[in-house]
Scaffold this motif. Structure first.
Motif, PDB file in Angstrom:
ATOM      1  N   ASP A 257      36.126  26.835  30.176  1.00 34.42           N
ATOM      2  CA  ASP A 257      35.095  27.053  31.185  1.00 34.42           C
ATOM      3  C   ASP A 257      34.251  28.274  30.793  1.00 34.42           C
ATOM      4  O   ASP A 257      34.749  29.392  30.729  1.00 34.42           O
ATOM      5  CB  ASP A 257      35.748  27.267  32.552  1.00 34.42           C
TER       6      ASP A 257
ATOM      7  N   GLY B 224      31.903  29.740  32.456  1.00 39.27           N
ATOM      8  CA  GLY B 224      31.770  30.701  33.553  1.00 39.27           C
ATOM      9  C   GLY B 224      32.954  31.650  33.626  1.00 39.27           C
ATOM     10  O   GLY B 224      32.785  32.859  33.789  1.00 39.27           O
ATOM     11  N   ASP B 225      34.173  31.086  33.481  1.00 37.16           N
ATOM     12  CA  ASP B 225      35.364  31.948  33.493  1.00 37.16           C
ATOM     13  C   ASP B 225      35.355  32.908  32.309  1.00 37.16           C
ATOM     14  O   ASP B 225      35.702  34.086  32.445  1.00 37.16           O
ATOM     15  CB  ASP B 225      36.630  31.082  33.446  1.00 37.16           C
TER      16      ASP B 225
ATOM     17  N   ILE C 158      32.764  34.096  30.644  1.00 33.95           N
ATOM     18  CA  ILE C 158      31.755  35.156  30.852  1.00 33.95           C
ATOM     19  C   ILE C 158      32.250  36.166  31.873  1.00 33.95           C
ATOM     20  O   ILE C 158      32.021  37.373  31.765  1.00 33.95           O
ATOM     21  CB  ILE C 158      30.417  34.524  31.283  1.00 33.95           C
ATOM     22  N   LYS C 159      32.992  35.680  32.894  1.00 31.61           N
ATOM     23  CA  LYS C 159      33.509  36.603  33.915  1.00 31.61           C
ATOM     24  C   LYS C 159      34.456  37.621  33.286  1.00 31.61           C
ATOM     25  O   LYS C 159      34.348  38.815  33.520  1.00 31.61           O
ATOM     26  CB  LYS C 159      34.229  35.804  35.008  1.00 31.61           C
ATOM     27  N   TYR C 160      35.377  37.149  32.438  1.00 35.37           N
ATOM     28  CA  TYR C 160      36.300  38.064  31.770  1.00 35.37           C
ATOM     29  C   TYR C 160      35.539  39.060  30.892  1.00 35.37           C
ATOM     30  O   TYR C 160      35.859  40.252  30.866  1.00 35.37           O
ATOM     31  CB  TYR C 160      37.299  37.283  30.916  1.00 35.37           C
TER      32      TYR C 160
ATOM     33  N   GLU D  49      32.376  40.078  31.133  1.00 34.11           N
ATOM     34  CA  GLU D  49      31.593  41.042  31.918  1.00 34.11           C
ATOM     35  C   GLU D  49      32.497  42.102  32.538  1.00 34.11           C
ATOM     36  O   GLU D  49      32.129  43.268  32.640  1.00 34.11           O
ATOM     37  CB  GLU D  49      30.808  40.296  32.994  1.00 34.11           C
ATOM     38  N   GLU D  50      33.693  41.691  32.981  1.00 32.63           N
ATOM     39  CA  GLU D  50      34.631  42.677  33.520  1.00 32.63           C
ATOM     40  C   GLU D  50      35.049  43.696  32.468  1.00 32.63           C
ATOM     41  O   GLU D  50      35.374  44.840  32.784  1.00 32.63           O
ATOM     42  CB  GLU D  50      35.869  41.962  34.069  1.00 32.63           C
TER      43      GLU D  50
ATOM     44  N   TRP E 228      31.847  43.265  27.861  1.00 28.92           N
ATOM     45  CA  TRP E 228      31.634  42.508  26.620  1.00 28.92           C
ATOM     46  C   TRP E 228      32.389  43.111  25.449  1.00 28.92           C
ATOM     47  O   TRP E 228      31.954  43.044  24.304  1.00 28.92           O
ATOM     48  CB  TRP E 228      30.150  42.365  26.303  1.00 28.92           C
TER      49      TRP E 228
ATOM     50  N   ALA F 264      38.719  42.095  26.646  1.00 24.52           N
ATOM     51  CA  ALA F 264      38.699  40.868  27.439  1.00 24.52           C
ATOM     52  C   ALA F 264      39.896  39.981  27.123  1.00 24.52           C
ATOM     53  O   ALA F 264      40.510  39.394  28.012  1.00 24.52           O
ATOM     54  CB  ALA F 264      37.395  40.116  27.185  1.00 24.52           C
TER      55      ALA F 264
ATOM     56  N   THR G  83      42.931  38.763  29.748  1.00 24.57           N
ATOM     57  CA  THR G  83      43.365  37.397  30.030  1.00 24.57           C
ATOM     58  C   THR G  83      44.834  37.195  29.705  1.00 24.57           C
ATOM     59  O   THR G  83      45.546  36.494  30.401  1.00 24.57           O
ATOM     60  CB  THR G  83      42.523  36.393  29.223  1.00 24.57           C
TER      61      THR G  83
END
Length: 647
Positions: free
Chosen positions: A20, A22-23, A25-27, A29-30, A33, A38, A42
């Motif tokens: 995914d 979106g998932d 990119i979320k990781y 951005e948190e 980058w 990241a 995860t």
């Protein structure tokens, strides 16, 4: 910036298997980058394998030389099965230092370097680097490479080692060079430690074992120990066995940061080798007390032997295994010795490596992971290994669909080691499930599967089953896995199609951006040339003005004094009508040469090369006549009028 983020996103998804976008990119951005941060995030959430704890951000690019000529060297990010961190590795010599293998004839490029109104011609092979060009510019202009700012490129070189061939240059090129600063202070190269900590160092590490060179990038805050730990994943030599050359003599502690070590910036050359192995001492064995039966003729006091096989049962793994790879090699060897050649092909490597090899690959290449857990105290072990795991049908199913990884948990130390690896890779839930497996139901096959971007334990097949039941369970697992894999393949193909479209859009945008940038640079270059032309014209005008003034002053000093107004004998009065209608008057002696009159006009600001002096009757050009003739010879009247005209 968009291209870099897309590359980070692709690498993140490849390493973590998160489909995914979106998932993913979320990781990212948190973690601002930061790829490694990241991935760590995860993994700690229990959905993916944890990255290495031994190495900080290490960015390496693996580039391979191509047989054909290309404008740039391709790169790819790799996540090696033995790597403790995501790295980009450059495994070749520096660009420009070796000739590519090509059948095409080597082309010579001509550069016209414009510097301070001078043009320097330089001929250079297209296989040379930008650094070679700057060296030749230094030889001709005497401007050191560190102070050169070369612009006017069709395609800007990214580094000093960029080959000219990769820039796709025409045969003749016009460039412009200006010093970075006119009053540079070379001592500015010595920056404070705090500044060096924010800089990126490139370490050119030569692997003396495999005859390779790695160009690795590190932040100044990276310690020497971090570098050595990171290189372990590339050359497979533990830190304690590494032999280094190239570190400054002042470095006595591996915990020193690169910014404090005194290495060269921005690049530093190192080499690493493996320490020579010490000759192992052979054990002195008292053959009389050993369990082995040896003829009496062979018994000697203090005899040295390499190894004597004991009649005592050998464990599949020794106690207190610290290196998982060595442990799995020992496990596979002892398993074959004990149970025969008919057995699954055991994967040798760490548990994390086994998960990567089976679950963390693209969906088309993905397999199931079967973790075989063995315990010598289980009464089912011998039957399960000799009857079930040696069954041809079972072996075929395992070989076609599974990666099989074995571990012996007979010793508590090895069990805890295994559970620690499972917790780091799969999380607490899988660890608890494996920890609660009853010894009486061992051996067991723990099936691990990749589903919906998650790597998790699917089921446990215990040893208290028959061949048919084991085969049925394995086939059921394979069917569930293949159905899930088909879904994942479709998702991946859709994502790849989207990424391909996005990459094409980004490429078109970058090309448009590059064209606009080239236009802007050409405009700035033209404005710079126009400013230089104006400045040169102004300098020439000032020089000419200064020359005329100097000439005027010289003529003025040689001009004789004007006769007094009351004197009438031999005195002429000359009136000069100027182009604007005004008049100049002066008295001259009749025997005064014509040159004196012309000098008088020069002093008044009317040089002969710009103006001519005419007599109205008879009309004649005095400036074209012999300047040594006197006014009397020219038949000037006592009051003569002449006309001044511009040429």
């Amino acid at each position: 910036m968009a291209g870099i983020r897309d590359e980070i996103l692709a690498n993140f998804q490849a390493c973590t298997g998160i489909d995914d976008v979106g998932d993913a990119i979320k990781y990212l951005e948190e973690s601002n980058w930061d790829l490694l941060a990241a991935v760590n995030q995860t993994m700690h959430r229990g959905t993916q394998p944890l990255p290495s704890d031994t190495s900080p951000d290490i960015e390496m690019i693996e580039e391979f030389e191509k047989m054909h000529n290309s404008s740039s060297l391709p790169s790819q990010t790799v996540c090696g099965s033995k790597s403790n961190s995501k790295m980009e590795v450059t495994e070749n010599s520096k660009p420009g230092t070796s000739k590519p293998k090509s059948c095409a004839k080597e082309k010579t490029l001509t550069f016209y370097i414009n510097h301070l109104n001078n043009e320097y011609k330089i001929n250079l092979s297209e296989l040379s680097s930008f650094k070679d060009l700057k060296q030749l510019i230094w030889e001709q202009t005497k401007v050191p490479p560190c102070l050169q700012r070369v612009y006017g490129w069709k395609k800007e070189p990214k580094t000093l080692y960029t080959t000219l061939q990769s820039l796709d240059l025409p045969k003749e090129n016009t460039l412009y060079m200006s010093p970075v600063t006119e009053d540079v202070d070379l001592t500015t190269d010595i920056v404070s430690v705090s500044n060096r900590m924010t800089q990126t160092y490139t370490l050119n590490i030569k692997d003396e074992i495999h005859k390779k060179t790695f160009n690795l990038k590190y932040l100044g805050t990276t310690t020497i120990l971090d570098v050595k730990s990171g290189i372990y994943s590339l050359i497979d030599v533990p830190v304690r066995n590494q032999q280094w050359k190239g570190w400054p003599n002042s470095v006595k502690n591996d915990n020193v940061m690169l910014a404090q070590s005194g290495i060269s910036y921005p690049e530093h050359d190192l080499s690493v080798n493996e320490l020579p192995m010490k000759e192992e001492k052979k054990d002195v064995i008292d053959l009389v007390e050993s369990d082995s039966s040896i003829d009496d003729d062979d018994i000697e006091d203090g005899i040295f032997v390499d190894s004597v096989r004991s009649t005592k049962t050998q464990r599949l793994m020794p106690e207190n295994v610290t290196d998982e790879t060595i442990g799995t090699i020992h496990f596979a060897e002892e398993f074959e010795k004990r149970y025969g050649l008919a057995h699954p092909e055991f994967f040798t490597g760490t548990f994390k490596d086994a998960v990567k090899e089976s679950c963390l690959k693209p969906a088309k290449e993905r397999k199931l992971l079967a973790v075989y857990l063995h315990h010598d105290n289980s009464i089912l072990a011998n039957v399960f290994c000799t009857e079930l795991l040696s069954c041809e049908a079972v072996l075929q199913v395992l070989s076609a669909n599974f990666i099989v990884w074995g571990w012996d948990i007979t010793f508590e130390s090895n069990k805890q080691r295994f559970l620690s690896s499972v917790k780091q890779t799969l999380g607490s839930f899988a660890t608890l499930a494996m920890e609660n497996i009853d010894v009486d139901t061992l051996p067991a096959l723990v099936i691990i599967m990749r589903t919906r971007s998650n790597t998790e334990m699917f089921t446990i097949i215990h040893a208290n089953v028959g061949v048919n039941e084991l085969l049925t369970n394995l086939i059921h697992v394979v069917e569930v896995f293949q159905e899930q894999r088909r879904t994942d393949i479709g998702v991946e193909e859709e994502r790849q199609a989207r990424e391909k479209v996005k990459q094409e859009q980004d490429r078109a945008y970058q090309e448009s951006l590059a064209a606009d940038r080239a236009k802007e640079e050409a405009k700035q270059m033209q404005e710079e040339l126009e400013r230089q032309r104006k400045k040169q014209a102004e300098n020439e005008w000032l020089a000419e003005k200064a020359r005329k003034e100097a000439h005027r002053q010289a003529v003025e000093s040689s001009l004789p004094p004007e006769p007094q107004q009351g004197t009438s004998d031999g005195v002429l009065k000359v009136r000069v009508r100027l182009p604007a209608g005004k008049f100049l008057e002066r008295r001259f002696q009749s025997d005064t040469p014509l040159q004196t009159l012309l000098n008088f006009l020069i002093v008044e600001g009317y040089p002969t090369e710009e103006y001519k002096v005419l007599c109205s009757w008879p009309r004649r050009d005095l400036t074209s006549m012999d300047s040594k003739l006197t006014l009397m010879d020219l038949k000037f009247c006592p009051q003569e009028t002449v006309i001044l005209e511009e040429r």
